[in-house]
Enzyme design. Structure first.
Site, PDB file in Angstrom:
ATOM      1  N   GLN A  22     -36.768  66.358 -10.218  1.00 17.06           N
ATOM      2  CA  GLN A  22     -35.855  66.008  -9.136  1.00 17.06           C
ATOM      3  C   GLN A  22     -34.405  66.364  -9.439  1.00 17.06           C
ATOM      4  OE1 GLN A  22     -37.798  61.847  -8.813  1.00 17.06           O
ATOM      5  NE2 GLN A  22     -37.136  62.282  -6.738  1.00 17.06           N
ATOM      6  N   ARG A  79     -33.300  55.785 -17.872  1.00 16.69           N
ATOM      7  CA  ARG A  79     -34.708  56.171 -17.805  1.00 16.69           C
ATOM      8  C   ARG A  79     -34.802  57.563 -17.160  1.00 16.69           C
ATOM      9  NH1 ARG A  79     -38.758  55.066 -13.208  1.00 16.69           N
ATOM     10  NH2 ARG A  79     -40.566  56.084 -14.126  1.00 16.69           N
ATOM     11  N   HIS A 125     -43.773  62.417 -14.928  1.00 16.08           N
ATOM     12  CA  HIS A 125     -43.316  62.035 -13.592  1.00 16.08           C
ATOM     13  C   HIS A 125     -43.731  63.151 -12.629  1.00 16.08           C
ATOM     14  CE1 HIS A 125     -40.247  59.277 -11.476  1.00 16.08           C
ATOM     15  NE2 HIS A 125     -40.734  60.058 -10.526  1.00 16.08           N
ATOM     16  N   GLU A 172     -46.012  55.820 -11.745  1.00 19.66           N
ATOM     17  CA  GLU A 172     -46.736  55.608 -10.492  1.00 19.66           C
ATOM     18  C   GLU A 172     -48.051  56.373 -10.370  1.00 19.66           C
ATOM     19  OE1 GLU A 172     -43.978  56.327  -7.296  1.00 19.66           O
ATOM     20  OE2 GLU A 172     -42.803  54.563  -7.782  1.00 19.66           O
ATOM     21  N   ASN A 315     -41.906  49.667 -10.316  1.00 20.89           N
ATOM     22  CA  ASN A 315     -41.086  50.345  -9.307  1.00 20.89           C
ATOM     23  C   ASN A 315     -41.328  49.639  -7.986  1.00 20.89           C
ATOM     24  OD1 ASN A 315     -40.440  52.218 -11.236  1.00 20.89           O
ATOM     25  ND2 ASN A 315     -41.411  53.959 -10.222  1.00 20.89           N
ATOM     26  N   GLU A 385     -37.544  51.057 -11.216  1.00 24.10           N
ATOM     27  CA  GLU A 385     -36.907  51.725 -10.072  1.00 24.10           C
ATOM     28  C   GLU A 385     -36.717  50.721  -8.955  1.00 24.10           C
ATOM     29  OE1 GLU A 385     -38.733  55.214  -8.295  1.00 24.10           O
ATOM     30  OE2 GLU A 385     -39.159  56.037 -10.274  1.00 24.10           O
ATOM     31  N   TRP A 435     -32.658  53.176  -8.841  1.00 29.43           N
ATOM     32  CA  TRP A 435     -32.991  54.532  -8.395  1.00 29.43           C
ATOM     33  C   TRP A 435     -32.016  54.883  -7.294  1.00 29.43           C
ATOM     34  CZ3 TRP A 435     -36.146  58.174 -10.378  1.00 29.43           C
ATOM     35  CH2 TRP A 435     -36.241  59.358  -9.638  1.00 29.43           C
TER      36      TRP A 435
HETATM   37  O1  LGS Z   1     -37.684  59.552  -5.837  1.00 27.22           O
HETATM   38  C1  LGS Z   1     -38.761  58.723  -5.916  1.00 27.22           C
HETATM   39  C2  LGS Z   1     -38.497  57.357  -5.377  1.00 27.22           C
HETATM   40  C3  LGS Z   1     -37.941  57.235  -3.989  1.00 27.22           C
HETATM   41  O2  LGS Z   1     -38.885  56.407  -3.280  1.00 27.22           O
HETATM   42  C4  LGS Z   1     -39.269  58.578  -7.363  1.00 27.22           C
HETATM   43  O3  LGS Z   1     -39.434  59.819  -7.974  1.00 27.22           O
HETATM   44  C5  LGS Z   1     -40.584  57.867  -7.348  1.00 27.22           C
HETATM   45  O4  LGS Z   1     -40.915  57.467  -8.660  1.00 27.22           O
HETATM   46  C6  LGS Z   1     -40.711  56.698  -6.367  1.00 27.22           C
HETATM   47  O5  LGS Z   1     -41.972  56.792  -5.784  1.00 27.22           O
HETATM   48  N1  LGS Z   1     -39.764  56.686  -5.281  1.00 27.22           N
HETATM   49  C7  LGS Z   1     -39.947  56.160  -4.052  1.00 27.22           C
HETATM   50  N2  LGS Z   1     -41.007  55.510  -3.689  1.00 27.22           N
HETATM   51  C8  LGS Z   1     -41.411  55.031  -2.441  1.00 27.22           C
HETATM   52  C9  LGS Z   1     -42.560  55.840  -1.924  1.00 27.22           C
HETATM   53  C10 LGS Z   1     -42.977  55.506  -0.532  1.00 27.22           C
HETATM   54  C11 LGS Z   1     -43.346  56.758   0.193  1.00 27.22           C
HETATM   55  C12 LGS Z   1     -43.955  56.497   1.507  1.00 27.22           C
HETATM   56  C13 LGS Z   1     -44.143  57.796   2.269  1.00 27.22           C
HETATM   57  C14 LGS Z   1     -44.941  57.606   3.482  1.00 27.22           C
HETATM   58  C15 LGS Z   1     -45.167  58.887   4.205  1.00 27.22           C
END
Ligand code: LGS
Length: 483
Positions: A22, A79, A125, A172, A315, A385, A435
């Protein structure tokens, strides 16, 4: 009227989190190999909003000034993740180590330590070396991939473990298995239901195979650390699990109450029961998935039992309502036959919405999740996170974007929830990573969503601290002194 400060322990650990793909960019520098995210983000038609991590935040070239900036924010912990294919470009246990990749991370680690910032490393990751995906199907092939993961992680322990004491095997695993192999919205993008996947993948079986592969790769890497490195290096190895909290859609309906519990088990218990309790998967999962859920052997359960982590990496971003589904589950169902809603039965939304559809602000549910994890696993928790994008960000100009009052409020409410969980509920929460340190490549959303406390201008790579960076520095000082 001044607000009462809700205290945090004086030795609370706080800092920022990022991930290699990222932020680093420099995807071809010094013989780095391609990862499945290089491939996925260059697919045509695009599945990442026409964006990729080729340059990202150019952190590979700007790491020193990024460290200086982080130090100015007062953070003492950071991290970040290592790119496996920067260290072993072809990924495998017999493939050569890339000394230039090792050297980059050595410079980063040393630079952080010079500024008094402790490195916390995520080993994976989401960026599997593409060569391993091509060679044997990546995470679908437990026998092969667990050996390659143990070799890769052992190289990291050996080369960096004199200075790094906190290791996280996976970020995750739920997202790796479900988004990579069920919904297909993330690399490697296999899915029976996503038309963009063109029928590649089997979502009835693959997520569960991948899940077990991740659990055992975690356990074997931890075992290698405990056997070969723990004595001399005195560090710890754990895993980071994500998870929403689920409220019942109708709190008076026992089936919805059960549905909420089942959803948590399918999200968190899937990994945490084997890893933190050395137990089989939750009964609710075994019942619904039957033989599609690959069983653990006696030897595997023994390895899990002997290598339980010392702390739980959480997270967490948001919560939803869970409603029991009356019809039998489809073979591709991964929720525990539960539908997810942002409203309850009465149509009441849990919290105000952030800058992204899936994230509602619900600090009380965060507190409930902290209690749920503590009650079930009895393990110290560190938030690895937490953060949010502000509403309307894409339409904002620069001046508005850096005055991120919405994010400041989110942090305040979520830190209050931690304080209440510690002081009123007795949940041991040892630390918090926001995060993120800076805006970055947000996977399937490309660069459209910004999570940073630092604004990044992607044309010039200029970094500008937001209000939230100043807020976190002052609030942690205040809360940790208020004891
Ligand atoms: O940037 C990521 C963050 C942002 O939101 C990070 O790399 C991950 O470790 C983490 O999963 N992060 C994140 N999680 C929430 C994911 C929910 C996505 C739902 C999408 C539905 C279409």
């Amino acid at each position: 009227m001044s607000r009462k400060v809700l205290p945090l322990p004086a030795d609370f650990k706080w800092g920022y989190a990022t991930a290699a793909y990222q932020i680093e960019g420099a995807v071809d520098a010094d013989d780095r190999g391609a990862s499945i995210w290089d491939t996925f983000s260059h697919l045509s038609p695009t599945r990442t909003k026409d964006a990729h991590g080729d340059i990202a935040c150019d952190h590979f070239n700007r790491y020193q000034s990024d460290i200086d900036l982080m130090a100015s924010y007062g953070a003492k912990h950071y991290r970040f993740s290592l790119s496996w294919s920067r260290i072993i470009p072809l990924g495998g246990r017999n493939d050569p180590i890339n000394e230039a990749g090792i050297s980059f991370y050595n410079k980063l680690i040393d630079g952080l330590l010079e500024k008094g910032i402790e490195p916390w490393i995520t080993l994976y990751h989401w960026d599997l070396p593409q060569a391993l995906e091509d060679r044997y199907g990546g995470w679908l092939n437990q026998e092969e991939v667990q050996k390659d993961f143990v070799r890769y992680t052992s190289v990291c322990f050996e080369r960096f473990g004199d200075r790094v004491k906190q290791w996280i095997t996976f970020n995750e695993p739920y997202i790796v298995a479900i988004f990579g192999y069920a919904t297909g919205i993330m690399a490697p993008g296999r899915s029976s239901t996503n038309p963009a996947s063109n029928g590649v993948g089997n979502s009835a079986t693959e997520p569960w195979i991948v899940g077990k592969s991740l659990i055992m790769s975690h356990a074997l890497a931890t075992e290698a650390y405990n056997q070969k490195f723990a004595k001399t290096q005195a560090g710890q190895v754990t895993i980071v699990l994500n998870g929403y909290y689920y409220e019942p859609w109708d709190a008076d309906n026992p089936q919805d109450v059960e549905a909420a519990q089942r959803r948590l088990e399918f999200y968190i218990g899937w990994f945490a029961d084997p890893i933190f309790l050395a137990q089989n998967y939750p009964a609710s999962m075994r019942e619904q998935l039957g033989s599609r859920l690959p069983a653990f052997t006696e030897t595997e359960l023994r390895i899990l039992a002997e290598n339980k982590p010392k702390w739980y990496g959480m997270n967490h971003y948001t919560a939803e309502f869970a409603r029991a589904e009356p019809s039998p589950p489809a073979s591709i169902n991964f929720t525990g036959n539960v539908t997810e809603h942002i409203n309850n039965k009465a149509g009441v939304e849990i919290g105000p919405q952030s800058g992204v559809s899936w994230l509602q602000v619900c600090p009380e549910q965060f507190r409930k999740l902290l209690n749920w994890v503590w009650n079930r696993y009895g393990c110290m928790i560190i938030i690895t996170e937490n953060g949010c994008p502000c509403p309307g960000e894409s339409g904002m100009d620069f001046a508005q974007s850096i005055e991120d009052d919405f994010r400041v409020k989110y942090f305040e409410l979520y830190l209050d929830a931690i304080s209440k969980a510690i002081n009123d509920d007795g949940v041991p929460v040892g630390g918090y990573f926001a995060w993120s340190f800076m805006d970055n490549f947000e996977w399937q959303n490309g660069y459209d969503i910004r999570f940073g406390v630092t604004h990044v201008n992607y044309d010039t790579q200029e970094r500008t601290p937001r209000k939230s960076a100043r807020y976190l520095k002052s609030t942690f000082n205040e809360r940790m002194a208020a004891n």
